[in-house]
Design a protein around this motif. Structure first.
Motif, short mmCIF file in Angstrom:
data_model
loop_
_atom_site.label_atom_id
_atom_site.label_comp_id
_atom_site.label_asym_id
_atom_site.label_seq_id
_atom_site.Cartn_x
_atom_site.Cartn_y
_atom_site.Cartn_z
N MET A 1 22.72 44.53 59.96
CA MET A 1 22.47 44.00 61.28
C MET A 1 21.76 43.13 61.37
N ALA A 2 20.96 42.29 60.64
CA ALA A 2 20.34 40.93 60.67
C ALA A 2 21.40 40.21 60.36
N GLN A 3 22.29 40.20 59.29
CA GLN A 3 23.41 39.38 59.10
C GLN A 3 24.19 39.13 60.47
N LEU A 4 24.51 40.32 61.18
CA LEU A 4 25.23 40.13 62.39
C LEU A 4 24.43 39.57 63.53
N GLY A 5 23.14 38.95 63.26
CA GLY A 5 22.62 38.14 64.21
C GLY A 5 21.39 39.04 65.24
N HIS A 6 21.33 40.27 64.71
CA HIS A 6 20.19 41.12 65.46
C HIS A 6 18.77 40.75 64.89
N ASP A 7 17.88 41.11 65.63
CA ASP A 7 16.37 41.11 65.12
C ASP A 7 16.20 42.42 64.68
N VAL A 8 15.78 42.69 63.31
CA VAL A 8 15.71 43.89 62.76
C VAL A 8 14.40 44.38 62.10
N ILE A 9 13.80 45.42 62.19
CA ILE A 9 12.71 45.86 61.34
C ILE A 9 13.02 47.20 60.94
N GLY A 10 12.97 47.25 59.47
CA GLY A 10 13.25 48.44 58.76
C GLY A 10 11.92 49.35 58.50
N VAL A 11 11.89 50.42 58.75
CA VAL A 11 10.53 51.35 58.61
C VAL A 11 10.92 52.51 57.77
N ASP A 12 9.98 52.78 56.71
CA ASP A 12 10.01 53.69 55.75
C ASP A 12 8.57 54.07 55.41
N GLY B 1 26.04 42.60 47.06
CA GLY B 1 26.21 41.86 48.13
C GLY B 1 24.64 42.28 49.16
N LEU B 2 24.13 43.19 48.61
CA LEU B 2 22.79 43.44 49.49
C LEU B 2 21.85 42.58 49.19
N PRO B 3 21.48 41.97 47.64
CA PRO B 3 20.52 41.11 47.74
C PRO B 3 20.58 39.97 48.38
N GLU B 4 21.50 39.44 48.44
CA GLU B 4 22.01 38.20 49.19
C GLU B 4 21.58 38.41 50.69
N LEU B 5 21.97 39.38 51.31
CA LEU B 5 21.64 39.60 52.73
C LEU B 5 20.28 39.84 52.90
N LEU B 6 19.52 40.47 52.02
CA LEU B 6 18.01 40.88 52.01
C LEU B 6 17.29 39.44 52.14
N ILE B 7 17.57 38.66 51.10
CA ILE B 7 17.01 37.33 50.93
C ILE B 7 17.11 36.53 52.19
N GLU B 8 18.41 36.45 52.61
CA GLU B 8 18.73 35.57 53.81
C GLU B 8 18.15 35.99 55.10
N GLY B 9 18.00 37.61 55.31
CA GLY B 9 17.26 37.85 56.42
C GLY B 9 16.12 37.64 56.43
N VAL B 10 15.29 37.94 55.31
CA VAL B 10 13.86 37.79 55.32
C VAL B 10 13.43 36.32 55.27
N GLU B 11 14.05 35.58 54.59
CA GLU B 11 13.70 34.07 54.82
C GLU B 11 13.79 33.49 56.36
N SER B 12 14.99 34.07 56.90
CA SER B 12 15.29 33.73 58.35
C SER B 12 14.34 34.40 59.38
N GLY B 13 13.72 35.45 58.96
CA GLY B 13 12.73 35.91 59.82
C GLY B 13 13.47 37.20 60.76
N SER B 14 14.52 37.19 60.61
CA SER B 14 15.50 38.25 61.46
C SER B 14 15.38 39.76 60.89
N LEU B 15 14.93 39.68 59.69
CA LEU B 15 14.63 41.09 59.07
C LEU B 15 13.12 41.29 58.55
N ARG B 16 12.51 42.50 59.16
CA ARG B 16 11.42 42.62 58.54
C ARG B 16 11.37 44.10 58.39
N PHE B 17 10.04 44.43 57.44
CA PHE B 17 9.85 45.67 57.02
C PHE B 17 8.58 46.20 57.32
#
Length: 440
Positions: free
Chosen positions: A19-30, A50-66
């Motif tokens: 979802m972050a890769q698609l341009g959304h502002d995402v927070i994952g909760v666990d 393919g997942l590690p690359e998406l995680l790094i990109e999303g976290v570094e861009s700020g569009s993905l938080r946990f």
């Protein structure tokens, strides 16, 4: 879109990163602190290409938080429920503890206009029950089943082969479902897939819930059907692979999922067909899916057959014989060992007194935690001096093994191909005794 994903296991972590890769502002909760800390650093807690690359990109861009605090999801407009629904410990039905817990924890933070979206695989009727809890807050519920294939999960999320929305059937939506606010919000989430003309089915809660379990039941049936044919082929002197090729040319049947072998496993097909059967029985229609019990039985029987073939090939006893087990994950391109036929066979052979040396490109760590009694090593470690080689997961590197080279490494030139994935002619011409399932 501001999106929260509740549950960051296999489904949730992939969904959040995609979802972050698609341009959304995402927070994952666990609630798992260690998992959240790893994800927040861009580290995948499991193997998925393919997942590690998406995680790094999303976290570094700020569009993905946990976060471990579900209150941090309060600013989101759409909340995806992506927690697990394992098999009940005391039965075959689905355990909805995590789904119920996620909804209960989210309720205080919902606001009018929010959309809660179920992605977890649940028994039919669950969405209707949860909607009655969620709708008084002013939020809506939709059910959007996932169709992920392990090893291809990122692609299946970003570019799915179809989208299914289960929404409340009201006077507003029954006339034109595309006009409902739930559908509009989901269309915005999946705008890229919609623009690419991905097939979309907008339906009711019950149908959306049934889509995933019906699809898995069909696939499981197809796999068990060809394995049943393998049982017949063995006693009739036929070859199940050639049989599958022949019937697979029929466009009504198709060749996919017609590969005989040690059977299916993983976290979906086995538990989903059992939960489907249990729910059908609760609804008074158990006879409608009674055949799924035989599908399950055929599947488990294949593990017995592989063990039998190994023991027979070793002269009737595996005691103190070195058995090289190639593959532990339930499928290639995954480290998932849930209900893995490969790991189950390795454990059974160990229980018969064999010296099992097992290997896998990704699943050794998980297997060691689950079954520390086994010996693990590299492919070279497993093959060195082995009395028999057993291929149980069709990783590319095992399919590419050179039989001539391996002949000088092993003690006994016997290979049991539990996935019917090896080049039979090449192995036999190199002097190996090749044993497949349902093969001539």
């Amino acid at each position: 879109m501001k999106i929260s994903v509740i549950g960051c296991g296999y489904l949730g972590a992939v969904h959040a990163a995609s979802m972050a890769q698609l341009g959304h502002d995402v927070i994952g909760v666990d609630v798992d602190k260690a998992k959240i800390e790893a994800l927040a650093q861009g580290k995948a807690p499991f193997f998925e290409p393919g997942l590690p690359e998406l995680l790094i990109e999303g976290v570094e861009s700020g569009s993905l938080r946990f976060s471990t605090d579900i209150a941090d999801a309060r600013d989101a407009v759409i909340h995806f429920i992506a927690v697990g629904t394992p098999q009940q410990k005391s039965g075959t039905g689905a355990d909805l503890t995590y789904v119920n817990g996620a909804v209960d924890a989210l309720l205080p933070h919902l606001k009018a206009g929010d959309l809660v979206v179920g992605k977890s695989t649940v028994p039919v009727g669950t969405a209707e029950r949860l909607a009655a809890i969620i709708e008084p807050t002013g939020a809506q519920l939709a059910w959007n089943p996932e169709f992920l294939r392990e090893g291809f999960a990122v692609k299946d999320t970003i570019a799915p082969d179809r989208l299914v929305y289960g929404v409340r059937q009201t006077s507003e939506s029954s006339g034109n479902p595309d006009e409902s606010s739930a559908v509009a919000l989901l269309n915005e989430v999946y705008a890229q897939a919609i623009a690419n003309e991905t097939p979309l089915v907008v339906t009711d809660f019950a149908t959306a819930e049934l889509v995933k379990v019906a699809a898995n039941a069909f696939l499981a049936t197809k796999i068990s059907f060809i394995n049943a044919m393998a049982e017949i082929a063995e006693v009739a002197g036929a070859d199940v692979t050639e049989l599958a090729d022949a019937i697979g040319y029929d466009a009504r049947i198709g060749r996919k999922f017609l590969n005989a072998g040690v059977g299916f496993g993983g976290g979906c097909l086995p538990k989903d067909i059992r939960a489907f059967t249990a729910r059908a029985e609760e609804l008074g229609r158990g006879e409608s899916v009674a055949f799924l019990k035989e599908v399950d039985a055929i599947n488990l029987r294949r593990r017995d057959r592989v063990v039998e073939l190994v023991v027979d090939a070793l002269g009737g006893s595996a005691y103190r014989k070195k058995v090289a087990v190639l593959g532990l994950a339930f499928k290639p391109d995954s480290d998932d060992i849930r209900d893995s036929p490969a790991l189950d066979v390795a454990v059974r052979l160990h229980g018969l007194g064999a010296h099992v040396v097992a290997t896998d490109p990704e699943a050794i760590a998980n297997s060691r935690i689950r079954h520390p009694q086994l010996t693990f090593g590299s492919t070279a470690d497993a093959l060195e001096g082995a009395d028999i080689v057993v291929v149980l997961t069709e990783w590319k590197e095992y399919r590419a093994l050179k039989p001539v080279e391996q002949a000088s490494v092993v003690q006994g030139q016997i290979v049991v191909d539990g996935r019917n994935c090896l080049d039979v002619a090449a192995w036999r011409s190199a002097g190996w005794r090749y044993i497949g399932l349902g093969r001539r």
